[in-house]
Enzyme design. Structure first.
Site: not given
Length: 264
Positions: A16, A18, A141, A154, A158
């Site tokens: 799903s 990207i 990100s 998150y 990252k």
């Protein structure tokens, strides 16, 4: 010597968002693909939508199963005899305040977004060294470069990816191993819907900013261009990309802007 379209690309999180869009774009260009995610049925559906489905192999993979990565790499290598690019795309986001978030949620965010990708990359690294070529492409990100409320775990995961892969690039430059860090801004996927809340349950609702983000198709085209140019790092989004430069030169201004926007 292989041409670009003879190369074998392994994409995680390909069922799903990207990863799915990357599969379509790279398949259109004629790359040989290995696509992975936890959901075999969804992978099969992605494959059937590809015009050159004979160039696609499926390999179910759960990044939480870190001890299986060496075995998964062996299976992946068996499909075409070699792998040229690993795209670490799979991951999960977060929407919760630090004070309210269970420690187990942080552990899962690190396991999926950081440790899982590190385990897979370490498992394939010896093959790249033996081949004296290889390319790691890791989707992080903009939140891997600066922070935002409700995304503490998150952001932490990252940021950690940048530290690890910057060092990997340095340590294996003489082995002809490349590293590209891809930093998306807002992309219109289910990332916000699936984001973990304070107790580990999914947010379910979408974010306005995410809904208004780049389409996965547009993002994938830009990302593939960056990969083919072997860029060290690329930022793909709309006006939110400016945050990279504000963080570097005007960090207090960025702090105020992010607090005012309060994008959840």
């Amino acid at each position: 010597m292989k041409t670009k379209v003879d190369r074998v690309v392994w994409i995680t999180g390909a069922s799903s968002g990207i990863g799915e869009a990357l599969t379509y774009e790279l398949n259109r260009k004629g790359y040989k693909l290995i696509i992975s995610s936890r959901k075999l049925k969804d992978l099969q559906q992605v494959k059937t939508r590809c015009p050159k489905s004979d160039l696609i192999s499926l390999l179910p993979l759960d990044l939480m199963d870190k001890d299986t990565m060496t075995e998964k790499v062996t299976v992946a290598m068996s499909f075409y005899g070699s792998i040229d690019l690993l795209i670490n795309n799979a991951g999960i986001s977060q929407r919760s305040l630090i004070m309210e978030t269970n420690l187990q949620v942080y552990e899962k965010l690190m396991d999926v977004n950081y440790m899982g990708s590190i385990a897979l990359s370490k498992a394939i690294l010896p093959y790249f060294v033996t081949q004296q070529k290889g390319h790691f492409v890791t989707v992080t990100s903009l939140m891997g470069k600066f922070g935002s409320p409700y995304r503490s775990g998150y952001c932490g995961a990252k940021h950690a990816l940048h530290g690890f892969f910057d060092v990997l690039r340095m340590e294996h430059e003489t082995d002809n191993i490349k590293v590209t860090m891809v930093c998306p801004g807002f992309v219109n996927t289910n990332v916000a819907i699936n984001a973990l809340t304070a107790d580990g349950s999914p947010q379910v609702d979408n974010d306005v900013a995410t809904k208004n983000g780049l389409s996965p198709q547009v993002f994938a085209k830009k990302m593939v261009k960056a990969i083919e140019k072997e860029k060290f790092e690329v930022y793909i989004g709309r006006k939110e990309v400016v945050g990279i430069y504000l963080k570097r030169f005007f960090p207090k201004l960025l702090h105020r802007i992010v607090l005012r926007s309060n994008v959840r």
